[in-house]
Design an enzyme around this catalytic site. Structure first.
Site, PDB file in Angstrom:
ATOM      1  N   TYR A  18       0.822  -1.211   0.000  1.00 24.14           N
ATOM      2  CA  TYR A  18       0.000   0.000   0.000  1.00 24.14           C
ATOM      3  C   TYR A  18       0.861   1.268   0.000  1.00 24.14           C
ATOM      4  O   TYR A  18       0.410   2.327  -0.419  1.00 24.14           O
ATOM      5  CB  TYR A  18      -0.898   0.028   1.250  1.00 24.14           C
ATOM      6  CG  TYR A  18      -2.127  -0.854   1.192  1.00 24.14           C
ATOM      7  CD1 TYR A  18      -2.308  -1.811   0.203  1.00 24.14           C
ATOM      8  CD2 TYR A  18      -3.129  -0.699   2.152  1.00 24.14           C
ATOM      9  CE1 TYR A  18      -3.446  -2.600   0.177  1.00 24.14           C
ATOM     10  CE2 TYR A  18      -4.271  -1.479   2.134  1.00 24.14           C
ATOM     11  CZ  TYR A  18      -4.434  -2.437   1.146  1.00 24.14           C
ATOM     12  OH  TYR A  18      -5.570  -3.201   1.127  1.00 24.14           O
ATOM     13  N   GLY A  19       2.072   1.159   0.493  1.00 22.91           N
ATOM     14  CA  GLY A  19       2.942   2.328   0.700  1.00 22.91           C
ATOM     15  C   GLY A  19       3.044   3.300  -0.454  1.00 22.91           C
ATOM     16  O   GLY A  19       2.935   4.508  -0.245  1.00 22.91           O
TER      17      GLY A  19
ATOM     18  N   CYS B 280       5.732   1.734  10.311  1.00 22.82           N
ATOM     19  CA  CYS B 280       5.310   0.742   9.320  1.00 22.82           C
ATOM     20  C   CYS B 280       5.462  -0.603   9.997  1.00 22.82           C
ATOM     21  O   CYS B 280       6.482  -0.864  10.651  1.00 22.82           O
ATOM     22  CB  CYS B 280       6.185   0.816   8.071  1.00 22.82           C
ATOM     23  SG  CYS B 280       5.892  -0.542   6.910  1.00 22.82           S
TER      24      CYS B 280
ATOM     25  N   CYS C  94      -2.005  -1.471   9.795  1.00 26.51           N
ATOM     26  CA  CYS C  94      -1.130  -1.015   8.711  1.00 26.51           C
ATOM     27  C   CYS C  94      -1.088   0.497   8.813  1.00 26.51           C
ATOM     28  O   CYS C  94      -2.137   1.153   8.890  1.00 26.51           O
ATOM     29  CB  CYS C  94      -1.718  -1.444   7.366  1.00 26.51           C
ATOM     30  SG  CYS C  94      -1.018  -0.579   5.935  1.00 26.51           S
ATOM     31  N   ASN C  95       0.109   1.044   8.842  1.00 23.31           N
ATOM     32  CA  ASN C  95       0.235   2.491   9.001  1.00 23.31           C
ATOM     33  C   ASN C  95      -0.302   3.264   7.805  1.00 23.31           C
ATOM     34  O   ASN C  95      -0.935   4.298   7.960  1.00 23.31           O
ATOM     35  CB  ASN C  95       1.705   2.863   9.213  1.00 23.31           C
ATOM     36  CG  ASN C  95       2.191   2.520  10.609  1.00 23.31           C
ATOM     37  OD1 ASN C  95       2.167   3.356  11.502  1.00 23.31           O
ATOM     38  ND2 ASN C  95       2.615   1.287  10.810  1.00 23.31           N
TER      39      ASN C  95
END
Lengths: 249, 249
Positions: free
Chosen positions: A25-26, A167, A56-57
């Protein structure tokens, strides 16, 4: 994260969903991460969950508020607990944050830290190669060390005494990161804090499972259960018996 | 790839679809890559294309045959042209192949090379960190050099004289890879070959655009047009005016 949740909430029935078909996703846009997060939340609700932890960050940074607004159950993210832990840990009020491109671009940690301590000095740095390096198991190699030194350079001149590992992959790099920033810099991993926050939320709403209940754990992935099994072992430090596959989108 | 297609087919109307919302494909399972490839092919057909080039090695490895079977138009992949170029280039019949985890696990290059030259000796090696390194622009750094040396070690002992760059990201690493394997090892980039194959297929079916036609180019991404613009410039070596966003899945 799952390990901490299991540890702190041993009587709960926990479903872990890993969106392996669409990660990472980052690097993705807020829109896309929001769409994926909504789909996952809707699926979890179809499984009758009573609360959702966004473990998830990047998803927390882009989608937490939307999920809290749109879904009728408690939704807990990882950023606020991480920010709280950082503010508790710092003595100089100089806090570093590392995360994915999306998390850092969102400014979510700066906002969360400043909401607790207005005058904190926050320096955030995206470390986009850390997720693939961790996924490939390059946890203690010279290449990772060179990349980490480059990413962490801003913290040397800013004298942070606390570094938020923003993260969920990064705690696996703790020894290497600690070596680079120095043993006197506290590394903050939000897993324990988030699990504690989840427990508090469940308790305050009287949603906790009765103490006698047997906790159960279901692992679900959107792609390649085998790959998830392998990665899962690395993150959980334990074996997983079975991974189900659920296709979203 | 687009650059070569534009160069070799200047009169065609080309639509480039980048599945930026779901990349990378390299670590994902055949099932998932097949599902994504089908969705993209169906969308392209809804745009009235007359042929499809699968300009991704992983998608070619997992999904080319399925797309050719299920869709009523020519579908051209990158593996067969790359294999042909490698067989043409090698003198010792010792060919190396580097690619994503998915491409290498599929054995697609070995099959394609052996179909042309039965006694070729093929050594394939997955290089999963190359895509993120290229995406982040670490094209000539010491970290990339260390990682590449580790990945390319099998070729030192196998004396390959030809190395297939079996992923569309890898040509950006050409100078570094050449330095490691030695200048006498031929690096095979399938872009030119695939474009030539596309031209041959269009000609043989009398599908080419009339020589007077003005070629047009449309860029479409499933996520973050901005990000695509930035990456696109790096790959195309030219500017893109506009990127449309189309949501799939």
């Amino acid at each position: 994260m799952v390990r901490e949740l299991v540890h702190q909430l041993p009587h709960e029935r926990i479903i872990y969903f890993g969106d392996t078909a669409r990660v990472p996703y980052g690097p993705k846009s807020p829109d896309t991460v929001q769409r994926y997060s909504r789909e996952i939340a809707a699926w979890l609700i179809s499984q009758q969950v009573k609360a959702i932890v966004v473990a998830c960050n990047t998803a927390t940074a882009h989608a937490l508020e939307i999920l809290q607004r749109e879904f009728p159950l408690p939704v807990i993210g990882v950023v606020q607990p991480g920010a709280r832990a950082a503010v508790d840990a710092t003595r100089t009020s100089h806090i570093g944050v590392i995360g994915t491109a999306g998390t850092v671009a969102s400014g979510a940690y700066e906002r969360a830290i400043h909401a607790i301590q207005r005058d904190a000095h926050v320096v955030a740095q995206a470390c986009p190669l850390f997720v693939p390096l961790v996924e490939e198991g390059w946890l203690d190699s010279e290449a990772t060390r060179i990349i980490a030194r480059e990413y962490l350079r801003p913290f040397a001149s800013n004298h942070v005494d606390t570094l938020v590992l923003g993260c969920t992959h990064y705690p696996l790099l703790k020894p290497l990161l600690s070596e680079i920033v120095g043993r006197d810099v506290r590394l903050i991993d939000s897993a324990a804090e988030t699990a504690a926050e989840t427990r508090r939320v469940l308790e305050s709403r009287q949603l906790t499972a009765p103490p006698g209940s047997a906790g159960t754990h279901r692992f679900v992935a959107s792609d390649a259960p085998d790959h998830f099994l392998r990665q899962g072992r690395r993150f959980l430090g334990t074996t997983i018996d079975e991974v189900e596959k659920v296709t979203l989108g």
